[in-house]
Design a protein around this motif. Structure first.
Motif, PDB file in Angstrom:
ATOM      1  N   THR A 227      41.595  35.097  47.167  1.00 19.01           N
ATOM      2  CA  THR A 227      42.487  34.017  46.762  1.00 19.01           C
ATOM      3  C   THR A 227      41.757  33.065  45.819  1.00 19.01           C
ATOM      4  OG1 THR A 227      43.626  34.181  48.886  1.00 19.01           O
ATOM      5  CG2 THR A 227      43.979  32.164  47.615  1.00 19.01           C
ATOM      6  N   ASN A 228      42.464  32.643  44.780  1.00 20.03           N
ATOM      7  CA  ASN A 228      41.933  31.740  43.745  1.00 20.03           C
ATOM      8  C   ASN A 228      40.816  32.365  42.912  1.00 20.03           C
ATOM      9  OD1 ASN A 228      43.681  29.663  44.568  1.00 20.03           O
ATOM     10  ND2 ASN A 228      42.222  28.976  46.142  1.00 20.03           N
ATOM     11  N   GLU A 229      40.612  33.652  43.063  1.00 20.09           N
ATOM     12  CA  GLU A 229      39.609  34.328  42.236  1.00 20.09           C
ATOM     13  C   GLU A 229      40.255  34.777  40.918  1.00 20.09           C
ATOM     14  OE1 GLU A 229      36.555  38.165  42.373  1.00 20.09           O
ATOM     15  OE2 GLU A 229      37.954  37.777  44.024  1.00 20.09           O
ATOM     16  N   THR A 230      39.529  34.671  39.854  1.00 19.34           N
ATOM     17  CA  THR A 230      40.024  35.092  38.533  1.00 19.34           C
ATOM     18  C   THR A 230      39.353  36.395  38.136  1.00 19.34           C
ATOM     19  OG1 THR A 230      40.384  32.807  37.852  1.00 19.34           O
ATOM     20  CG2 THR A 230      40.240  34.465  36.105  1.00 19.34           C
TER      21      THR A 230
END
Length: 256
Positions: A227-230
């Motif tokens: 989660t919230n990783e690009t």
């Protein structure tokens, strides 16, 4: 030339074109006497008067020219030889550039460039482009046009020449234009280059080089991410040497 008669009676005179003595001796000398013409080869000079004798010089090649003439007064058995000499230099008329490069141009597109034909002489000169040189190779078609094709460039002035390029095939174009200028020994040369191309509408996906198109859906696997990783994906390839703008729209994200 003026002839003066200081005597108390008039006399007849004549001018005769004589052979170049070097030609008569068998030397390999080009005869250029025909460039000179006497407009009054015979006449009468009255007592106490003068007579204007006119010679025309109309050369058609560059260089130094000579003509030998014999002046006679038959009644007095007087004769005298004259040598007429004239020099012609190449007119200083030229293009301001030696080459025009249109670079790559999309087939169906048009482009134009303007060059200048300059004349720094004190007399006007006519010019005309060779039509065959504008056609170039048979494969080129009517991809190149010149305006104006002919005309007159005034003394101490310049004239714009418009060159239009509209490629019809995906090939490289190379023209060697020739422009004939009156009284110049050799025609002017102008090289024109251009490239016709079409867009290759093919985008390749993944290292496997799979083609994609606008009608279908194509899956890009980002793998497992937090989660919230690009995560970025850069395996889109456009096989062309030209700059092309593309857009990618994400339709949906699927969960495994």
């Amino acid at each position: 030339v003026h002839g003066v008669n200081p005597t108390n009676q008039g006399y007849e005179f004549s001018w005769t074109l004589d052979e170049d003595p070097r030609v008569a001796q068998g030397n390999n000398i080009k005869e250029t006497g025909s460039f000179f013409k006497c407009l009054n080869q015979k006449g009468v000079i009255l007592s106490g008067k003068k007579f204007e004798m006119i010679f025309d010089y109309t050369p058609d090649v560059v260089g130094t020219h000579e003509s030998f003439w014999k002046f006679e007064i038959p009644n007095s058995k007087i004769s005298h030889y004259f040598a007429l000499v004239g020099t012609v230099t190449d007119p200083n008329v030229f293009f301001d550039v030696g080459m025009v490069n249109f670079g790559p141009l999309l087939i169906g597109g048009r482009n134009k460039k303007v060059i200048k034909l300059k004349n720094i002489e004190h007399t006007p000169f006519t010019f005309a482009f060779n039509k065959e040189s504008i056609k170039g190779s048979p494969d080129y078609g009517d991809s190149l046009s010149i305006h104006p094709m002919s005309g007159t460039v005034s003394a101490d002035s310049e004239i714009p020449i418009e060159i239009r390029f509209a490629p019809g095939q995906e090939i490289s174009y190379n023209y060697n234009l020739t422009c004939n200028v009156k009284r110049k020994a050799r025609p002017l040369k102008l090289n024109v280059k251009g490239i016709g191309y079409t867009l290759q509408h093919k985008v390749l996906l993944n290292h496997n080089q799979v083609p994609i198109n606008a009608e279908g859906e194509h899956t890009i696997d980002f793998g497992d991410i937090f989660t919230n990783e690009t995560v970025s994906y850069t395996h889109l390839t456009l096989p062309t040497i030209y700059s092309v703008q593309i857009s990618v729209v994400a339709v949906s994200l699927k969960k495994k």
